[in-house]
Design a protein around this motif. Sequence first.
Motif, PDB file in Angstrom:
ATOM      1  N   ARG A 248       0.850  -1.212   0.000  1.00 40.62           N
ATOM      2  CA  ARG A 248       0.000   0.000   0.000  1.00 40.62           C
ATOM      3  C   ARG A 248       0.879   1.252   0.000  1.00 40.62           C
ATOM      4  NH1 ARG A 248      -4.052  -2.162   4.814  1.00 40.62           N
ATOM      5  NH2 ARG A 248      -4.113  -4.310   4.046  1.00 40.62           N
TER       6      ARG A 248
ATOM      7  N   ASN B  21      -2.020   3.602   0.657  1.00 35.43           N
ATOM      8  CA  ASN B  21      -2.743   3.767  -0.610  1.00 35.43           C
ATOM      9  C   ASN B  21      -2.991   5.229  -0.986  1.00 35.43           C
ATOM     10  OD1 ASN B  21      -3.027   1.116  -1.589  1.00 35.43           O
ATOM     11  ND2 ASN B  21      -4.726   0.695  -0.203  1.00 35.43           N
ATOM     12  N   THR B  22      -2.012   6.075  -0.692  1.00 33.88           N
ATOM     13  CA  THR B  22      -2.091   7.482  -1.111  1.00 33.88           C
ATOM     14  C   THR B  22      -0.868   7.803  -1.964  1.00 33.88           C
ATOM     15  OG1 THR B  22      -0.858   8.298   0.818  1.00 33.88           O
ATOM     16  CG2 THR B  22      -3.270   8.151   1.041  1.00 33.88           C
TER      17      THR B  22
ATOM     18  N   ILE C  91      -8.033   1.971  -2.673  1.00 33.41           N
ATOM     19  CA  ILE C  91      -8.352   1.896  -1.240  1.00 33.41           C
ATOM     20  C   ILE C  91      -8.508   0.430  -0.871  1.00 33.41           C
ATOM     21  CG2 ILE C  91     -10.861   2.126  -1.586  1.00 33.41           C
ATOM     22  CD1 ILE C  91     -10.894   3.798   1.068  1.00 33.41           C
ATOM     23  N   HIS C  92      -8.189   0.086   0.367  1.00 41.56           N
ATOM     24  CA  HIS C  92      -8.198  -1.319   0.783  1.00 41.56           C
ATOM     25  C   HIS C  92      -9.552  -1.798   1.279  1.00 41.56           C
ATOM     26  CE1 HIS C  92      -7.626  -4.675   3.627  1.00 41.56           C
ATOM     27  NE2 HIS C  92      -6.699  -5.078   2.762  1.00 41.56           N
TER      28      HIS C  92
ATOM     29  N   VAL D 151     -14.887   3.533   3.962  1.00 44.31           N
ATOM     30  CA  VAL D 151     -13.873   4.588   4.112  1.00 44.31           C
ATOM     31  C   VAL D 151     -13.566   4.885   5.578  1.00 44.31           C
ATOM     32  CG1 VAL D 151     -14.481   5.661   1.907  1.00 44.31           C
ATOM     33  CG2 VAL D 151     -15.605   6.458   4.009  1.00 44.31           C
TER      34      VAL D 151
ATOM     35  N   THR E 215      -9.684   4.558   7.362  1.00 46.09           N
ATOM     36  CA  THR E 215      -8.534   5.334   6.893  1.00 46.09           C
ATOM     37  C   THR E 215      -8.837   6.808   6.619  1.00 46.09           C
ATOM     38  OG1 THR E 215      -8.990   4.620   4.624  1.00 46.09           O
ATOM     39  CG2 THR E 215      -7.376   3.341   5.869  1.00 46.09           C
ATOM     40  N   THR E 216     -10.100   7.213   6.632  1.00 49.74           N
ATOM     41  CA  THR E 216     -10.424   8.613   6.305  1.00 49.74           C
ATOM     42  C   THR E 216     -11.289   9.247   7.384  1.00 49.74           C
ATOM     43  OG1 THR E 216     -12.572   8.406   5.163  1.00 49.74           O
ATOM     44  CG2 THR E 216     -10.604   7.785   3.907  1.00 49.74           C
TER      45      THR E 216
ATOM     46  N   ALA F 242      -7.574  11.085   3.370  1.00 51.89           N
ATOM     47  CA  ALA F 242      -7.099   9.710   3.548  1.00 51.89           C
ATOM     48  C   ALA F 242      -5.932   9.622   4.528  1.00 51.89           C
ATOM     49  CB  ALA F 242      -6.700   9.120   2.198  1.00 51.89           C
TER      50      ALA F 242
ATOM     51  N   ILE G 232      -7.878  10.174  -1.587  1.00 51.75           N
ATOM     52  CA  ILE G 232      -7.929   8.816  -2.129  1.00 51.75           C
ATOM     53  C   ILE G 232      -7.702   8.954  -3.630  1.00 51.75           C
ATOM     54  CG2 ILE G 232      -9.423   6.838  -2.610  1.00 51.75           C
ATOM     55  CD1 ILE G 232     -10.835   7.434   0.057  1.00 51.75           C
TER      56      ILE G 232
END
Length: 240
Positions: free
Chosen positions: A8, A17-18, A48-49, A53, A56-57, A76, A89
């Motif tokens: 990620r 994931n950013t 995104i995993h 949301v 992570t957000t 994110a 994201i």
Amino acid sequence: MTYIFGHRGSAGTHPENTMISFQETERAGADGIELDVQLTKDGEVIIIHDEKVDRTTDGKGYINNLLLKDIKKLNAGAKFQNGQFKAEIPTLNEFFEWFKGTNLFVNIEFKTKSISNYELEEKTVAMVKKNKLEERVIFSSFNHYSLVYCYRLAPEIETAPLYAEGLFMPWIYAQSIRAKGIHPNYRVIPDELITLSQNHGIKVRPYTVNQDEDIKRFLNCNTHAIITDFPKKAKELKTV
């Protein structure tokens, strides 16, 4: 030689994931990035995993109930290290625009449980082909139906099944679904199976290899690659 893939991005040091996490992976000198893709309510491929949301957000809700324009308003980085990072994201398109200018590989994991709806796979394959990135992409998933579908769509793009339990002769299974690699949980792949799999032409890339002793074990076994939250640390251990 063992390749280092940032899980990620550099998920141990930056919001997963950013784009800032992916950019950190490149700065760390890693060889590749692992990321996760899903579809928004309006059919956009985003990175995104989780299905939601929430973790992570600073938002709430299921990805498939949210429009891209609303997802783009979320931070994110909100839940990572007391919110010291701010990040969107990213869409897969946005990632590819940056990725094309690097020398990295990317492992794209499909977060899907469906064995009949392949919209996510079709859109992702089309994007890879449009950007002429077939040689730098690996598809993985716990949903092995997804990988077989991708192989039929684009046999030139490598696939690798993810799995978390021990497999008997995993290279036989990989060959049966036309995969070129396997991505086992690092706990379920002993040294002998790494050697046997790779001797049979199947690349082994265990996840998520974060402890120094585990990183060293896979380096010593000449494992094809490791997937780690700490690509900088893994790269340093590799060069010791």
